[in-house]
Write an enzyme that holds these catalytic residues in place. Structure first.
Site: not given
Length: 345
Positions: A14, A41, A133
């Protein structure tokens, strides 16, 4: 026991992940005997330049993944924006399934599907990022006998994802990003016992089906997803069911999934948005009240003048307090670097 080698590396990143990915792929050999799949992401709109960045950074070709594309050894497959990337048997599948932790593509989706498809032949890698995540997906990989690798939090631009992975997942390989390429090249050459994979847990299969196909949501009733919680889904306002009480994971009837950290972040965002809306309303009310004062003066109506002046002053005072709070909160958020980087990749 039959022996095989790990032949699928799945990578999740990310904020700060582009830099870590560059370092990782730079250390991979051109004859890597494994396919690589990457989720970073990304914002939903536009296209991603990540395949080009990876091609320039290392010796392996990199492509944007497409549905039906086979897992090709020695190639990096990148999830495109606004699509989950899943592994189904020996091919990739793209899905527009429900967002997880507010993301599509989501790291958990790729890792979970890889765990089901590959078992011990999968190596999962968590790189720089905030929140958590990928943690549930890495747990799934370990549950199925795969290997967990995490970027050293001290080396990551954003340590949240690596730290959460280390907190929740048994991990024996923790390295700076620049050392991950040689490490992975060695891991995929180590033999693994393909018959040693534990069976796929029913809930893992259910979650994978939801992410792959929206129709999968209709096939899962509330009790199969979990017990109803007191929280609502930030994406659809539906009731969230508690999927894993011990690790605080939630999923709504539409299929949106949330970890506790991602849910708290989304709730905070919703609260802040509501406060900005309230500020705008107060400022509009003050402005309108001042105009009403002028109208009342034209009528010579002192009672209305006093009333409207009171409304304007009350609204202005409240707006000032609310604006100061919001600006202070925004300043603290920036200082703590808690906002996820947006990237145009």
């Amino acid at each position: 026991m039959p022996q095989a080698h790990a032949d699928l590396i799945v990578v999740g990143a990310s904020a700060g992940g582009v830099e870590a990915l560059r370092d990782l792929v730079a250390g991979l050999p051109p004859d890597l005997p494994a396919a690589v799949a990457v989720v970073l992401h990304l914002p939903a709109g536009g296209t991603s330049a990540l395949p080009q960045i990876i091609r320039r950074a290392g010796p392996l070709p990199a492509v944007s993944a497409r549905s039906g594309m086979p897992l090709t050894r020695g190639r990096v497959h990148v999830a495109p924006p606004d699509h989950h990337l899943l592994v189904v048997e020996d091919r990739f599948v793209l899905s527009h399934g429900p967002a997880e932790n507010g993301h599509r593509p989501a790291i958990d989706v790729l890792f979970r599907s890889a765990a089901i498809a590959g078992g011990p032949r999968v190596v999962g890698v968590i790189l720089s990022g905030v929140l958590d995540d990928g943690v549930a997906g890495l747990v799934a990989i370990r549950t199925r006998g795969g290997t967990a690798v995490v970027q050293d939090p001290d080396d990551a631009l954003y340590a949240g994802m690596p730290e959460n992975a280390l907190r929740h997942v048994e991990t024996t390989h923790v390295r700076p990003a620049a050392e991950l390429g040689p490490l992975l090249a060695g891991l995929v050459r180590d033999p693994v016992g393909v018959t040693a994979a534990p069976p796929v847990p029913a809930r893992l299969a259910q979650e994978n089906r939801i992410a792959r196909d929206l129709r999968g949501v209709l096939e899962v009733d509330a009790h199969m997803i979990g017990e109803a919680s007191e929280y609502s889904c930030p994406d659809c306002n539906g009731v969230l069911n508690e999927v894993e009480p011990d690790s605080l994971r939630f999923r709504c009837q539409i299929g949106h999934a949330w970890s506790a950290e991602a849910l708290a972040q989304a709730q905070g965002d919703a609260f802040e948005k509501a406060l900005w809306t309230a500020l705008r309303t107060l400022e509009e009310k003050a402005s309108l009240s001042h105009r009403m004062v002028e109208t009342a003066r034209g009528w010579g109506d002192q009672r209305r003048i006093d009333r409207y002046l009171g409304l304007a002053e009350e609204s202005t005072r409240a707006a000032t307090v609310l604006r100061d709070f919001l600006l202070s909160s925004l300043s603290r958020s920036r200082d703590e670097s808690s906002d996820v980087e947006s990237t145009g990749l």
